[in-house]
Design an enzyme around this catalytic site. Structure first.
Site, PDB file in Angstrom:
ATOM      1  N   HIS A 107       0.788  -0.972   0.025  1.00 29.50           N
ATOM      2  CA  HIS A 107      -0.301   0.100  -0.034  1.00 29.50           C
ATOM      3  C   HIS A 107       0.875   0.918  -0.284  1.00 29.50           C
ATOM      4  CE1 HIS A 107      -2.528  -2.821   2.765  1.00 29.50           C
ATOM      5  NE2 HIS A 107      -3.208  -2.343   1.710  1.00 29.50           N
ATOM      6  N   ASP A 110       2.821   2.533   2.941  1.00 33.65           N
ATOM      7  CA  ASP A 110       3.253   1.136   4.326  1.00 33.65           C
ATOM      8  C   ASP A 110       4.958   1.095   3.677  1.00 33.65           C
ATOM      9  OD1 ASP A 110       1.205  -0.698   4.523  1.00 33.65           O
ATOM     10  OD2 ASP A 110       1.501  -1.374   3.041  1.00 33.65           O
TER      11      ASP A 110
HETATM   12  C1  XLS Z   1      -7.564  -6.506   4.733  1.00 35.37           C
HETATM   13  C2  XLS Z   1      -7.021  -7.054   3.346  1.00 35.37           C
HETATM   14  C3  XLS Z   1      -5.817  -6.749   2.812  1.00 35.37           C
HETATM   15  C4  XLS Z   1      -6.340  -5.785   1.584  1.00 35.37           C
HETATM   16  C5  XLS Z   1      -4.707  -4.999   0.777  1.00 35.37           C
HETATM   17  O1  XLS Z   1      -8.109  -7.537   5.435  1.00 35.37           O
HETATM   18  O2  XLS Z   1      -6.540  -8.175   3.242  1.00 35.37           O
HETATM   19  O3  XLS Z   1      -4.299  -6.729   3.935  1.00 35.37           O
HETATM   20  O4  XLS Z   1      -5.438  -7.220   0.577  1.00 35.37           O
HETATM   21  O5  XLS Z   1      -5.192  -3.971   0.565  1.00 35.37           O
END
Ligand code: XLS
Ligand code: NI
Ligand code: NI
Length: 442
Positions: A107, A110
């Site tokens: 993201h 991140d």
């Molecule tokens: C949350 C999601 C998130 C997505 C990406 O539960 O799994 O991590 O994979 O935004």
């Protein structure tokens, strides 16, 4: 070439992880994941396309609603946000290359800390993307998908693209634009939308229809922008029924597929399915995979597992071989993932505090999926699993059954057939026999 930082070794004493085979008792080796092993004409590396999830492995601190961080990372020490982001990226690429993971996902927030200043965030993301580009070039690691975090900042508490306030939606647009720019620049192969807060907490204050229409328009605008800027990869929607919203619009695979078709998005968007999201929706993972595969929209997967006793998204590393074989049977029978890979959207436990733990977690997950794929392929090649299912529908292969499939029979024809043939035989579904096949090949 520009000098790449990274003279600090963050995971000291941990070697390059290599395939050693089932006889090995080295905990820092693969026993099943031989990336060059060929199965049905492709290597395991090409089938599985493993990816590291930046957020869990390099941002997740072990903190939970009841306790402070337990994972204290040495790469978080610099006071300067860009320096800190580079240190973290050094650690990430050291880990990813030592693990021999061909891909990673992130993201926007991140990889570098965001502020509330849109232009400043764009500058920061671009700076770290330039650094990531060098790291990718240097290591050969590729970006499986990029995404924007549209759920953590307080402005998104009522949703991002489905927020009742247009001003917030515009901020979400700004963030997605920057994340798409970074993904395109890094030659990311896909782009993901997971809508954690695209849903509602109470229907009393929610116009669901209007919110979902906004969501569709937002996805169209994002897609049009990316396409006009040269992005040729897939967009993925990642379903999840709830958490953090009480109800999330992208509830499960079937809901997302009908949404994509309704709003004419199914040519560009496919699904990224996550194990623990399937189970939260009351489905098995293989159910979700099959629904997507049947619609021709099986794009990618987020690998993890839930906990049978806890009803939330615990994001544990996958290790249940029996269940993974069932999942890989669906993937193999539908000729694989379209454009995606297997992203370990999983985190080590709060009390797993050694640097080694992150390695054991990924080694276990990579070995489990590789082994499941090999077993699934054996089942498909060497057992009567496929034939039993085909034979079960044999009555539709000829005669009146075939005419029914060809839409040549009316309701009266069905009645006449029922009278002519009398009571049908009792035919076994043979479930236990089939379940035993899986254990036989494990
Ligand atoms: C949350 C999601 C998130 C997505 C990406 O539960 O799994 O991590 O994979 O935004
Ligand atoms: Ni999740
Ligand atoms: Ni996920």
């Amino acid at each position: 070439m520009q000098v790449i930082k990274g003279d600090i070794e963050y995971f000291k004493n941990i070697p390059q992880i290599k395939f050693e085979g089932v006889e090995s008792d080295n905990p820092f080796a693969f026993r099943w994941y031989d990336e060059n092993k060929i199965i049905t004409g492709k290597t395991l590396k090409e089938h599985l396309r493993y990816s590291c999830a930046y957020w869990h492995s390099f941002n997740g601190s072990g903190a939970d609603p009841f306790g402070e961080p337990t994972h204290l990372f040495p790469w978080n020490e610099s006071a300067d946000p860009i320096e800190r982001a580079k240190d973290k990226m050094d650690a990430a690429f050291e880990f990813i290359t030592k693990m021999n993971l061909p891909f990673y996902c992130f993201h926007d927030v991140d990889v570098v800390d965001y502020t509330n200043d849109v232009a400043n965030n764009e500058k920061r993301l671009l700076a770290i993307a330039e650094y990531a580009k060098l790291k990718q070039k240097d290591s050969g690691v590729k970006l499986l998908w990029g995404t924007a975090n549209l759920f953590s900042n307080r402005r998104y508490m009522n949703g991002a693209a489905t927020n009742p306030d247009f001003h917030v939606l515009a901020h979400a647009g700004a963030q997605v634009k920057a994340a798409l720019d970074a993904t395109i620049y890094l030659e990311g192969e896909n782009y993901v939308f997971w809508g954690g807060r695209e849903g509602y907490m109470s229907l009393l204050n929610t116009n669901m229809k209007r919110e979902q229409e906004h969501f569709a328009k937002f996805l169209h605008a994002s897609k049009d922008y990316a396409r006009s800027n040269g992005f040729r990869g897939n967009f993925f929607i990642e379903p999840k029924p709830c958490e953090p919203s009480k109800h999330q619009y992208d509830y499960d695979a079937a809901t997302v597929i009908s949404f994509l078709r309704q709003y004419d998005l199914d040519k560009d968007f496919k699904l990224n399915l996550e194990v623990n999201h399937a189970t939260l929706a009351g489905h098995t993972f293989q159910h979700e995979l099959q629904v997507a595969a049947d619609a021709g929209l099986l794009g990618s997967m987020d690998a993890n597992r839930g906990d049978y006793q806890n009803g939330w998204d615990t994001d544990q590393f996958p290790n249940n071989l029996y269940e993974l074989v069932e999942a890989m049977l669906v993937v193999m029978e539908s000729s694989g993932l379209q454009g995606g890979g297997i992203n370990f959207d999983a985190k080590i436990r709060r009390n797993s505090t050694d640097p080694e733990d992150l390695f054991h977690a990924h080694i276990g997950g990579m070995d489990a999926f590789a082994r499941a794929l090999i077993i699934a392929d054996n089942i498909l090649q060497k057992s009567d699993y496929k034939k039993i299912r085909e034979d079960r529908y044999g009555s539709f292969d000829n005669g009146k059954g075939m005419e029914f499939e060809q839409e040549k029979l009316s309701l009266e024809d069905l009645r006449n057939y029922a009278i002519e043939k009398g009571e049908p035989q009792v035919i076994s579904g043979r479930q236990e026999y089939l379940e035993n096949i899986i254990n036989r090949f494990i």
